[in-house]
Design an enzyme around this catalytic site. Structure first.
Site, short mmCIF file in Angstrom:
data_model
loop_
_atom_site.label_atom_id
_atom_site.label_comp_id
_atom_site.label_asym_id
_atom_site.label_seq_id
_atom_site.Cartn_x
_atom_site.Cartn_y
_atom_site.Cartn_z
N LYS A 116 0.80 -1.21 0.00
CA LYS A 116 0.00 0.00 0.00
C LYS A 116 0.84 1.27 0.00
O LYS A 116 1.85 1.36 0.67
CB LYS A 116 -0.93 0.02 1.22
CG LYS A 116 -2.27 -0.64 0.95
CD LYS A 116 -2.95 -1.04 2.21
CE LYS A 116 -3.03 0.10 3.19
NZ LYS A 116 -4.09 1.06 2.91
N HIS A 135 -13.03 -11.97 10.53
CA HIS A 135 -12.05 -12.43 9.54
C HIS A 135 -11.18 -11.27 9.12
O HIS A 135 -11.65 -10.15 8.94
CB HIS A 135 -12.77 -13.02 8.32
CG HIS A 135 -11.86 -13.16 7.15
ND1 HIS A 135 -10.86 -14.09 7.10
CD2 HIS A 135 -11.77 -12.46 5.99
CE1 HIS A 135 -10.19 -13.96 5.97
NE2 HIS A 135 -10.73 -12.98 5.28
N HIS A 195 -5.59 -17.14 -3.36
CA HIS A 195 -5.08 -16.27 -4.43
C HIS A 195 -4.41 -17.10 -5.52
O HIS A 195 -4.06 -16.58 -6.56
CB HIS A 195 -4.09 -15.26 -3.86
CG HIS A 195 -4.71 -14.37 -2.84
ND1 HIS A 195 -4.51 -14.53 -1.49
CD2 HIS A 195 -5.57 -13.34 -2.97
CE1 HIS A 195 -5.20 -13.62 -0.84
NE2 HIS A 195 -5.86 -12.89 -1.71
N CYS A 249 -9.21 -16.91 2.77
CA CYS A 249 -10.14 -15.81 2.52
C CYS A 249 -11.33 -16.36 1.74
O CYS A 249 -11.44 -17.58 1.56
CB CYS A 249 -9.41 -14.70 1.75
SG CYS A 249 -10.33 -13.14 1.66
N1 GLN Z 1 -16.76 -12.72 3.64
C1 GLN Z 1 -15.98 -12.18 2.58
C2 GLN Z 1 -15.78 -13.22 1.50
O1 GLN Z 1 -15.76 -14.36 1.83
C3 GLN Z 1 -14.64 -11.73 3.08
C4 GLN Z 1 -13.82 -11.08 2.00
C5 GLN Z 1 -12.57 -10.44 2.51
O2 GLN Z 1 -12.14 -10.67 3.61
N2 GLN Z 1 -11.94 -9.62 1.71
O3 GLN Z 1 -15.61 -12.90 0.35
ZN ZN Z 2 -10.20 -12.06 3.52
#
Ligand code: GLN
Ligand code: ZN
Length: 779
Positions: free
Chosen positions: A117, A646, A699, A731
């Site tokens: 960033k 999260h 990713h 994620c």
């Molecule tokens: N709940 C969101 C997802 O699963 C979380 C996305 C994120 O943390 N950027 O897409």
């Molecule tokens: Zn995430």
């Protein structure tokens, strides 16, 4: 006469032309010539839009990133791309994204440069790479060509460079060597560049040194002195630019470096203008950033003139005016917004409008306010309307805020007690498995959402389409054997915009895109007024999902801090207050979900870390209110309701205590790529609650094997007690395909089962085995 200028213009294009041109080129469906021609066309258009300024920025345009451009200008390419085929542009994209365009057999993959960033913005730059042997060499072609282009169009070109000290500061010494040792060999290249620019007839060069708003040790301060004493012999005038924050202890240094001018962000550092006046040498230009380059609101022109006029009296023609920073961080042109509520739209200014404000301010200073009477009156009307609008001020929200009770952010009982009650309700095994919320966003889902928005699909048909998708998602998860299910988030375009669309106090732009990195853009929703929740936002979908299955369904929400950090927010009250309002609105949703029988609620705080101030000394204050806002949103539930949060990172070392203070029952984080090393923070500090360290790098297209997942979890077990571990991806899965997600999750569930079995074997092995503490979930 006051001089006007701009520090940088958004380059993506009002219709995201650059994005589409880049992506077509990378895909191989358009040529390099077409891409370069589009670039030239955008530059020409953008200079035309800035034509009223005395100095227009040149070199701020970039095909990917301005820091990467600087690396190329300085001849600092990572060694790994040097001997690959193709031309300079191929190499440029290799560093940017790991691949050149797929042409002429040059599609060799290399490791892309790291991205991080840009100060406290949501723009990401490519981190320059150094080692002890780095050599620099001048490659001025791109910049010189653009200077010539601008001149041919009749503009007064002011090239923009990242200054040598900030350039080093932004980079990374891969061999652990001292970056500052490179300054000595870097400066001759800057000198050569400035000399070349002078030969082109350039008079002023903007040197961006935002490092001046950070906490620097004496070596870095010394480096600035060294650098600018060295460069002062060059035959151009340097405008040293700082932005984004106050200079504080660096004020004296910034004011006295031997340059021809200094730019100060007078939006964030207004209180430093007068101290600076006192120490500025009498020949020096002071450029003041008086129009906010980071937000979308109109400037209060009269109020600005009230304090700027006395400064002008003192400085005369040594005063320059500009936006506070590059306009890269705001959308291009408000006149493209046809669907924004007209009342709210009238309070806004995007890049083009902001430059008009600069022009009006300069004219008022030069000729008196009467010369721009109409413009000032219109501006005043908009400012007053915004300040007094019932759309901004909602007495009910203000009353709710005033009536907030200390206890609102506190759970009824400590985690240790909640755990027992939650275990009774949820009946989960050890190593419970779950996902982060979203499942693949298929083309059909996106199409249904788009058609619904355009009015081509009626509400009933849309609801049917979403329900079908939710059902599919639930059945897949049941078949996989996951323990805690999600509804899949098919109805969400974006985790922030989705809620912004439903909350009062928010407006959604049509094309308010801002570059995030490369060709990627975000469209932050615009929070303009007191926030309230007119009706439940997620209940319909989550309640339906829960009705399909006896397994616990997680309710999915975006947290107040993330809503704040990923929106354009109002500037008429502290961010902390806006965040509290968001927290109260989300709290209502949490309680509605709980009332509807949802036993687990996840409140995502993906952007909590991003909001940290540039200076560490200011972190504590931010974390205080940010954590409190999360607690307010989450912690009014009963003990039996399990709160998850999260975060898409796990660099927690420096903020772990605040994370613990949030008191979420479970936190899921990103750790798979770092091989669980990032869990160190959780080792040194005894984090008390449950943790789900990610075991699937979402990713990457790679599918983790069961063995790999087990190994990761075993590493996690070395740091975190078994009875507090969850098994989940890093994620959300929305960017992946179903054919990748299914095998990956199948392996994840198999890994969890195998870990459970092993635990059972150990416990049956008797006292020699490690006694598992399974009181919480049972085996
Ligand atoms: N709940 C969101 C997802 O699963 C979380 C996305 C994120 O943390 N950027 O897409
Ligand atoms: Zn995430």
């Amino acid at each position: 006469m006051v001089t006007t200028h701009n520090l940088g213009f958004p380059r993506i294009g009002a219709k995201r032309e650059l994005k589409f041109a880049l992506e077509a080129y990378w895909k191989g469906t358009s040529s390099q010539e077409a891409l370069l021609a589009l670039g030239a066309q955008l530059r020409e258009r953008h200079w035309a839009q800035q034509a009223d300024l005395d100095w227009v920025p040149v070199g701020d345009f970039s095909l990917y990133d301005q820091v990467l451009d600087m690396s190329f200008t300085l001849g600092n390419l990572p060694a790994r791309v040097r001997d690959l085929g193709g031309d300079e542009l191929d190499n440029y994209f290799r560093v940017a994204r790991g691949r050149s365009a797929p042409r002429q057999g040059n599609a060799v993959g290399v490791q892309a440069g790291e991205m991080t960033k840009w100060f406290n913005t949501n723009y990401h730059y490519i981190v320059p790479e150094f080692d002890a042997d780095t050599v620099f060499s001048l490659n001025a072609g791109r910049l010189l060509a653009q200077v010539q282009e601008a001149k041919a169009l009749g503009g007064s070109a002011k090239p923009v460079l990242i200054g040598p000290v900030t350039y080093l500061w932004l980079g990374k010494a891969l061999d652990g060597s001292e970056k500052l040792d490179l300054l000595e060999c870097l400066l001759p290249v800057y000198r050569a560049l400035l000399n070349r620019l002078a030969e082109e007839g350039v008079e002023w060069v903007q040197m961006d040194e935002p490092v001046l708003v950070t906490e620097m040790d004496s070596q870095w301060r010394h480096a600035l002195n060294l650098a600018y004493h060295d460069l002062k012999s060059c035959p151009v005038k340097l405008l040293l630019a700082t932005y984004f924050d106050r200079l504080q202890e660096n004020l004296h240094l910034a004011g006295t470096l031997p340059v021809a001018g200094l730019h100060l962000d007078a939006i964030n550092a207004r209180d430093e203008v007068f101290p600076l006046l006192g120490l500025l040498p009498s020949h020096k230009v002071l450029s003041l950033g008086v129009v906010d380059g980071r937000n979308v609101w109109k400037t209060d022109l009269n109020a600005t003139l009230d304090w700027l006029e006395p400064v002008h009296d003192q400085l005369g023609k040594r005063l320059w005016v500009a936006p506070s920073c590059s306009l890269l961080h705001v959308p291009v042109d408000l006149s493209n917004e046809h669907r924004l509520d007209p009342e709210v739209r009238d309070w806004m200014a995007f890049a083009v409008q902001k430059l008009e404000e600069v022009r009006v301010l300069a004219k008022a200073l030069n000729e008196g306010r009467h010369a721009v009477r109409d413009e000032l009156d219109d501006n005043q009307a908009a400012i007053t309307a915004r300040r007094t609008s019932p759309r901004v001020n909602n007495p009910r929200v203000k009353a709710a805020l005033a009536g907030m009770d200390e206890r609102l952010g506190r759970r009824q009982s400590p985690h240790a007690q909640r755990v027992v009650k939650q275990a009774a309700v949820l009946d989960l095994p050890v190593f419970p498995t779950t996902t982060i919320g979203s499942f693949p966003q298929t083309a059909e889902i996106r199409q249904a959402r788009a058609q619904f928005k355009r009015g081509e699909l009626d509400a009933e048909a849309y609801k049917r389409a979403m329900r079908l998708e939710i059902e599919r998602c639930v059945r897949e998860q049941e078949a996989l054997g996951l323990d805690v299910l999600v509804h899949g988030e098919a109805e969400r375009n974006d985790m922030v915009e989705y809620f912004g669309e439903q909350l009062h106090g928010y407006a959604i732009s049509q094309s308010g895109w801002v570059q995030s990195y490369g060709s990627r853009c975000v469209k932050p929703p615009i929070l303009f007024g007191d926030v309230s929740r007119p009706r439940a936002m997620t209940l319909e979908w989550i309640g339906y999902a829960q009705s399909l299955t006896p397994k616990p369904m997680k309710g999915m929400l975006t947290g107040p801090v993330t809503m704040l950090n990923w929106s354009f927010v109002r500037d008429d009250q502290p961010r902390s207050l806006t965040c509290r309002q968001l927290a109260l609105a989300i709290r209502e949703e949490v309680l509605d979900l709980e009332k509807a029988g949802i036993r687990i609620i996840q409140i995502d705080e993906a952007a909590l870390r991003e909001g940290l101030p540039l200076r560490k000394s200011e972190w504590a204050a931010y974390l205080d209110w940010a954590v409190e806002a999360f607690r307010v949103s989450a912690n009014s539930v009963r003990d039996e309701t399990q709160i998850h949060t999260h975060m898409c990172y796990s660099e927690f070392n420096d903020i772990i205590e605040s994370i613990a203070d949030m008191d979420a029952d479970v936190i899921t984080i990103e750790t798979s790529r770092s091989n669980m090393e990032l869990l160190e923070a959780f080792e040194d500090f005894k984090y008390p609650n449950d943790i789900g360290p990610g075991v699937y790098d979402i990713h990457s297209p790679n599918i983790p094997t069961q063995e790999a997942i087990e190994q990761l979890m075993q590493r996690a077990q070395q740091r975190i007690p078994t009875d507090r571990l969850w098994v989940n991806p890093d994620c959300g899965l929305k960017t992946r395909q179903w054919y990748e997600v299914i095998p990956a999750l199948r392996n994840m569930v198999a890994a969890a089962r195998s870990l459970r079995e092993r635990l059972l074997e150990k416990s049956l092995a008797g006292p020699a085995g490690v006694a598992p503490n399974c009181s919480q979930y049972g085996v």
